[in-house]
Enzyme design. Structure first.
Site, mmCIF file in Angstrom:
data_model
loop_
_atom_site.group_PDB
_atom_site.id
_atom_site.type_symbol
_atom_site.label_atom_id
_atom_site.label_comp_id
_atom_site.label_asym_id
_atom_site.label_seq_id
_atom_site.Cartn_x
_atom_site.Cartn_y
_atom_site.Cartn_z
ATOM 1 N N THR A 177 25.569 -8.657 2.304
ATOM 2 C CA THR A 177 25.332 -7.589 1.335
ATOM 3 C C THR A 177 26.578 -7.298 0.497
ATOM 4 O O THR A 177 26.879 -6.150 0.188
ATOM 5 C CB THR A 177 24.812 -6.288 2.016
ATOM 6 O OG1 THR A 177 23.938 -6.626 3.100
ATOM 7 C CG2 THR A 177 24.005 -5.443 1.050
ATOM 8 N N GLU A 237 26.161 -12.799 10.508
ATOM 9 C CA GLU A 237 26.326 -12.062 9.253
ATOM 10 C C GLU A 237 26.154 -10.576 9.511
ATOM 11 O O GLU A 237 25.059 -10.133 9.884
ATOM 12 C CB GLU A 237 25.297 -12.548 8.219
ATOM 13 C CG GLU A 237 25.342 -11.718 6.937
ATOM 14 C CD GLU A 237 24.171 -12.008 5.987
ATOM 15 O OE1 GLU A 237 23.577 -13.102 6.051
ATOM 16 O OE2 GLU A 237 23.853 -11.103 5.183
ATOM 17 N N LYS A 294 22.332 -19.000 -0.933
ATOM 18 C CA LYS A 294 21.328 -18.254 -0.155
ATOM 19 C C LYS A 294 20.089 -18.122 -1.040
ATOM 20 O O LYS A 294 20.212 -17.809 -2.230
ATOM 21 C CB LYS A 294 21.911 -16.881 0.189
ATOM 22 C CG LYS A 294 20.881 -15.813 0.517
ATOM 23 C CD LYS A 294 21.544 -14.620 1.176
ATOM 24 C CE LYS A 294 20.706 -13.364 1.034
ATOM 25 N NZ LYS A 294 20.909 -12.409 2.117
ATOM 26 N N ARG A 309 25.940 -2.485 5.150
ATOM 27 C CA ARG A 309 24.947 -1.468 4.788
ATOM 28 C C ARG A 309 25.083 -0.214 5.613
ATOM 29 O O ARG A 309 24.280 0.703 5.483
ATOM 30 C CB ARG A 309 23.528 -2.023 5.013
ATOM 31 C CG ARG A 309 23.207 -3.146 4.107
ATOM 32 C CD ARG A 309 21.789 -3.623 4.347
ATOM 33 N NE ARG A 309 21.697 -5.002 3.962
ATOM 34 C CZ ARG A 309 20.664 -5.781 4.190
ATOM 35 N NH1 ARG A 309 19.602 -5.310 4.807
ATOM 36 N NH2 ARG A 309 20.679 -7.031 3.813
HETATM 37 C C1 3PG Z 1 18.558 -9.193 4.574
HETATM 38 O O1 3PG Z 1 19.457 -9.267 3.753
HETATM 39 O O2 3PG Z 1 18.069 -8.116 4.965
HETATM 40 C C2 3PG Z 1 18.121 -10.489 5.126
HETATM 41 O O3 3PG Z 1 17.542 -11.213 4.154
HETATM 42 C C3 3PG Z 1 17.340 -10.379 6.371
HETATM 43 O O4 3PG Z 1 16.043 -10.156 6.108
HETATM 44 P P1 3PG Z 1 15.017 -9.929 7.316
HETATM 45 O O5 3PG Z 1 15.351 -8.593 7.900
HETATM 46 O O6 3PG Z 1 13.691 -9.969 6.632
HETATM 47 O O7 3PG Z 1 15.219 -11.056 8.302
#
Ligand code: 3PG
Length: 213
Positions: free
Chosen positions: A74, A47, A134, A51
């Site tokens: 995201t 994934e 999710k 961002r």
């Molecule tokens: C995110 O969208 O940042 C994920 O949930 C990952 O989270 P993490 O960095 O706590 O693994």
């Protein structure tokens, strides 16, 4: 693509490995070696979060890596969905769900893993046909104990929890009946990426891939 079909495809992707790396890519040059390192370690579903300015080009570069299944995370807007699909994303992930976002995934045939964190949010998505969701932010919203409790009244929904999950916490989730996989960024630490230490990332991926389900 109907929500039911999106969830069917999302489930297949979630079943590829116990962990889906959640990736924040600042430097496009990291995209390909990072994907190769993670796939080599046994984590094919990746994934890439939208961002950073490099994210869409990173998806394009990573989609070329043999054995990888690259998705976009995201997703917040219909424009994100359109851009992710055009970049070659094979699945999408969103922190929550809005009507406009869900409509865009249906229109652009992008299997979505929509985010939910409460029983009502989970039920609203289930009503539309999303049986794979999710759970976000997993640790902060109640963790594995919360998902175990949700599994009693709503066993039809399976989850990929993400947010605050580590190698140590992952087994608590992976032992539950309603979990297909977990997501997390711990397999791709920023410092290892900055050093170009792809061997370290392959080792972290291998450790994650060996987690039982
Ligand atoms: C995110 O969208 O940042 C994920 O949930 C990952 O989270 P993490 O960095 O706590 O693994």
């Amino acid at each position: 693509m109907t929500p039911a079909e999106q969830s069917r495809q999302a489930a297949d992707i979630c079943r590829l490995a116990p962990v889906v790396p959640v990736l924040v890519i600042d430097d496009l040059a990291h995209a390909r070696p990072l994907a190769e390192a993670l796939v080599k370690g046994g984590l094919p579903a990746l994934e890439v979060t939208l961002r950073t300015p490099a994210a869409l080009d990173a998806i394009r570069a990573m989609a070329e890596v043999p054995g990888g299944v690259v998705g976009a995370g995201t997703l917040l807007t219909p424009a994100d969905v359109k851009a992710a699909k055009a970049a070659g994303a094979r699945f999408g992930v969103s922190p929550g769900a809005t009507e406009r976002l869900l409509d865009a995934c249906a229109e652009h045939d992008l299997p979505l893993l929509p985010g939910a964190a409460t029983a009502s949010e989970i039920m609203a998505l289930l009503e539309k046909g999303y049986t794979v969701q999710k759970f976000f932010p997993a640790e902060q919203a109640g963790g594995a104990a919360y998902l175990k409790s949700i599994g009693s009244p709503i066993p039809q929904v399976s989850f990929c929890p993400t947010g605050g999950i580590t190698l140590k916490l992952a087994p608590d989730y992976l032992g539950l009946k309603n979990i297909l996989c977990v997501g997390g960024s711990w397999v791709a630490p920023k410092d290892a990426m900055a050093r170009g230490d792809w061997g370290a990332i392959t080792a972290l991926a291998a450790e994650a891939a060996a987690l039982g389900r």
